[in-house]
Each structure stands twice: as structure tokens, then as C-alpha cells.
Design a protein around this motif. Structure first.
Motif, mmCIF file in Angstrom:
data_model
loop_
_atom_site.group_PDB
_atom_site.id
_atom_site.type_symbol
_atom_site.label_atom_id
_atom_site.label_comp_id
_atom_site.label_asym_id
_atom_site.label_seq_id
_atom_site.Cartn_x
_atom_site.Cartn_y
_atom_site.Cartn_z
ATOM 1 N N ASP A 119 47.033 24.863 49.255
ATOM 2 C CA ASP A 119 46.638 26.225 48.880
ATOM 3 C C ASP A 119 47.619 27.248 49.448
ATOM 4 N N ALA A 120 48.001 27.074 50.714
ATOM 5 C CA ALA A 120 48.965 27.985 51.341
ATOM 6 C C ALA A 120 50.324 27.871 50.665
ATOM 7 N N GLU A 121 50.727 26.656 50.372
ATOM 8 C CA GLU A 121 52.009 26.424 49.673
ATOM 9 C C GLU A 121 52.027 27.174 48.343
ATOM 10 N N GLN A 122 50.952 27.039 47.582
ATOM 11 C CA GLN A 122 50.897 27.682 46.268
ATOM 12 C C GLN A 122 50.802 29.193 46.385
ATOM 13 N N ILE A 205 43.910 29.369 43.399
ATOM 14 C CA ILE A 205 44.448 30.545 44.065
ATOM 15 C C ILE A 205 45.169 31.482 43.100
ATOM 16 N N GLN A 206 45.798 30.934 42.049
ATOM 17 C CA GLN A 206 46.479 31.821 41.102
ATOM 18 C C GLN A 206 45.480 32.691 40.337
ATOM 19 N N SER A 207 44.286 32.176 40.095
ATOM 20 C CA SER A 207 43.251 32.982 39.435
ATOM 21 C C SER A 207 42.767 34.092 40.358
ATOM 22 N N ALA A 208 42.572 33.758 41.639
ATOM 23 C CA ALA A 208 42.095 34.747 42.606
ATOM 24 C C ALA A 208 43.127 35.862 42.783
ATOM 25 N N ILE A 209 44.406 35.513 42.902
ATOM 26 C CA ILE A 209 45.442 36.525 43.081
ATOM 27 C C ILE A 209 45.582 37.376 41.826
ATOM 28 N N SER A 210 45.461 36.771 40.659
ATOM 29 C CA SER A 210 45.511 37.535 39.416
ATOM 30 C C SER A 210 44.360 38.527 39.332
ATOM 31 N N ALA A 211 43.158 38.103 39.762
ATOM 32 C CA ALA A 211 42.001 39.003 39.774
ATOM 33 C C ALA A 211 42.224 40.160 40.742
ATOM 34 N N SER A 212 42.801 39.858 41.899
ATOM 35 C CA SER A 212 43.080 40.901 42.885
ATOM 36 C C SER A 212 44.086 41.913 42.350
ATOM 37 N N ILE A 213 45.124 41.417 41.699
ATOM 38 C CA ILE A 213 46.160 42.303 41.168
ATOM 39 C C ILE A 213 45.598 43.174 40.052
#
Length: 378
Positions: A119-122, A205-213
Motif C-alpha cells: 500500500d505504501a509502495e503504491q 489506495i488509488q481510488s481513495a486518493i482520487s476521491a480526495s483529489i
């Protein structure tokens, strides 16, 4: 409204919805710390070292520093397939929408090379790609060739070179480092909380970061820096600030960048950034914009003072002037915010996943009372 529905908050103001060890926002006293270290003591520390601290809660050792610098430089370089994908994005699409759409389409690494978990790597892979995507989107919009990072260069030295096509000065790199450290993390802000809600469903994690952005894009959140500078451009000069502020207050128009939801005194980040903006904004246009912003803040303080209230500019208010002096177009300001805040998003994703719970609040129903099916059809 029934007794069970009587206590609620539309905006969750003052409602504690979780615990975090990542950052501490003390609004009443105007203090901000990352992992227990005051924000003032982090300015001047290498940017990626602060990012590691925020994400993992400890300083990197020498081996980790070297691996992280190499990792971020390597992955900031867009692959041919990523360039082709970005090439399909409309050139005039707002950079925040570009980021929100592109991040879920990236091919995530499947091996943990940093020794901190996949998860951290990604997450750090996404953080590296964001800088490359922003610079490349800007270059494509100018019909210029995409540039790539150079090994051994500092993180923001590479970014500014990729963005502008020429190497920045050491002062410009120092200023961008400071601005980005100041906006790296801020507890349960709207964008971070949106990411935690997404993460709670066990989305990747890519979904969570996209939601945050996507959440950060709003004018009441990360978009305030763009709005504040464009306001100064609209005003035109410091001598017009008083009339502008009085007109806004008379018409109940929000002055973007003035005041902060959390701070009841001066935003500690603005206290650091404002003198830096004065130092950096030396060309005529930048000096005029900064002077106009200062005049707006002073006019707001006079007007609110007459009403027995205090108000101060937040970090967004002066950050736009810094970015403008670095040659960043105003519609890229919020994407620059995302480029820094992503490390906070990663940290919260990792923290929340340690004890994941599905976030599912209740709502107070205020519609028509239920009736039997045969009665509703009658």
C-alpha cells in the motif's frame, strides 16, 4: 423531529470521528505539528524527508533517503503508455480533473521495493506520478515536448525544470519546498476525510486518493488559492482593495482565503509563507498582486474589527502569490496543492487500514411519514 434525530451536525463541526497520530491542528492557539514536530521546525528540512516522516511517523535513515529519492525520480518519469493515455486528455481540461481521472488508470506496482508494504509502495508511486502528470499536462497544453526528471536532482528542482523547460534558481526551489511542506498534511480536512470514507470500503489506495483529489478541487477547500489570486488580479491594485472588501461584505460575498475553519487566530502556515512571499515576489506584476492581497487582508481586518471580530488570511491567500512568482498558472495552483497533500492522504490511508471500519453514518429522515402501500395507491 424525534428525540433520536435531535442531535446532528450538517458539517460535522466539532464532531470527533476518529483518532490520528499524523498531525495536530490546535486552532485556538494557532499551532500545527506533523508527528509531534512543530511546522516551524520542518521548514528547511529536505522535502522528501518530511514526506517520509508524515507517511511513516519516523525520519528516514541514510539508506531509506537514498532509496526514496531514487524511487520518486524514477516514477516521476511517465512511461510511453502513460504519455499516450495523457495525450488523450483534452488539453484544456482542468489539471485537477486530469489528476482525478488519470490516477485510477495508472498501472500500480505489484512489488514492495521500499520495504514498507505494498500500500505504501503504491501510494508513493502515485505521489511520484502526480508531479510528472502535472508537468506533462502543462507542456502538452503549450504544444511542447514532455520532459523527464534527471537522477540526482532535488524533487522540486526536477519538477520546475519539467514544468518550465529550464532549471529554477536555488531560491525558487527553497520557496517551493517550504510552500509544499506547509500544505502536506492537515488532519481531517474535507479531502482527507473523503479519502478515509473511500478507504473504509476497502477500496484500493488509488481510488481513495482520487476521491480526495476530487474533494480538494472545491473552491471552499483547495481551490481557494486560485480564487484568491484571481481576486487580486480582478481588483487590480492595492488602492482599490478597501472598496472591494466593503462591496463584498455589503453583498455577503465570501472573500476567498480570508479566515479558516479551524484557526481562531493566525494560520501558522500563513505566518511562515507571507514573509516568504514578500521575499520572492520581486517582479513588478508579482509585487503588485502581493501588495493587493496584503491590502485586502488589512481592509478585512479593519472592517471586521469595527464589528468586534478578528479575521486573518489563511495559507491559501498568500500561496497563490508564491506560485505566481514561480511562473505557475493560477489554474494549476490546486494541482500543486494535491502534489503536496497526497503524502497526507497516503499517511491517513495507511493509518486507517490498521483498524479499518466501514464509515456509515445515520441520517435524520424529514420526508413524508410512511403509509401503507394500499393507502398510497388510493
Amino acid at each position: 423531529m424525534s428525540d433520536t434525530q435531535s442531535v446532528f451536525s450538517y458539517d460535522l463541526a466539532g464532531v470527533v470521528v476518529g483518532e490520528t497520530a499524523i498531525s495536530d491542528v490546535q486552532g485556538d492557539s494557532g499551532l500545527l505539528s506533523y508527528r509531534g514536530i512543530d511546522i516551524n521546525d520542518l521548514i528547511g528540512v529536505p522535502f522528501l524527508h518530511v514526506a517520509w516522516l508524515v507517511v511513516f511517523g519516523e525520519w528516514p535513515d541514510e539508506q531509506e533517503k537514498s532509496r526514496l529519492k531514487s524511487f520518486m525520480c524514477r516514477h516521476a518519469r511517465l512511461t510511453h503508455s502513460e504519455q499516450d493515455l495523457l495525450g488523450q486528455v483534452p488539453r484544456d481540461l482542468h489539471p485537477m480533473l486530469m489528476l482525478q481521472g488519470m490516477i485510477p488508470l495508472l498501472q500500480m506496482p505489484e512489488e514492495d521495493t521500499l520495504g514498507k508494504g505494498l500500500d505504501a509502495e503504491q501510494g508513493l508511486f502515485i505521489a511520484a506520478k502526480i508531479s510528472g502528470l502535472i508537468a506533462a499536462h502543462h507542456r502538452l497544453g503549450q504544444n511542447k515536448v514532455i520532459l523527464h526528471p534527471i537522477a540526482g536532482k532535488l524533487r522540486h528542482e526536477n519538477f520546475l525544470t519539467m514544468f518550465h523547460g529550464k532549471a529554477p534558481s536555488p531560491d525558487q526551489v527553497r520557496m517551493l519546498d517550504a510552500a509544499q511542506i506547509l500544505q502536506m498534511e492537515h488532519s481531517f480536512n474535507a479531502g482527507t476525510f473523503a479519502g478515509r470514507v473511500c478507504a473504509s470500503t476497502l477500496a484500493p489506495i488509488q481510488s481513495a486518493i482520487s476521491a480526495s483529489i476530487g474533494t480538494l478541487f472545491g473552491r471552499l477547500h483547495g481551490g481557494a488559492d486560485q480564487a484568491a489570486l484571481e481576486m487580486a488580479m480582478e481588483i487590480g491594485s492595492p488602492d482599490k482593495a478597501d472598496a472591494y472588501v466593503r462591496e463584498c461584505l455589503a453583498n455577503k460575498v465570501k472573500i476567498m482565503g480570508m479566515g479558516h475553519r479551524e484557526y481562531r487566530t493566525v494560520d501558522p502556515r500563513a505566518k511562515i509563507l507571507k514573509p516568504m512571499a514578500v521575499e520572492l515576489c520581486q517582479d513588478e506584476d508579482s509585487r503588485n498582486l502581493l501588495a493587493t492581497l496584503i491590502a485586502v487582508e488589512e481592509a478585512c481586518q479593519r472592517e471586521f474589527g469595527e464589528r468586534g471580530k478578528e479575521i486573518w488570511a489563511n495559507v491559501e491567500f498568500y500561496k497563490g502569490a508564491v506560485f505566481h512568482s514561480l511562473g505557475i498558472p493560477s489554474h494549476y495552483f490546486t494541482a500543486m496543492f494535491a502534489m503536496a497533500r497526497v503524502y497526507g492522504y497516503i499517511a491517513h490511508f495507511l493509518e486507517f487500514r490498521q483498524e479499518n471500519r466501514l464509515i456509515r453514518p445515520r441520517a435524520a429522515y424529514v420526508g413524508k411519514p410512511p403509509v401503507a402501500a394500499d393507502q398510497s395507491a388510493a
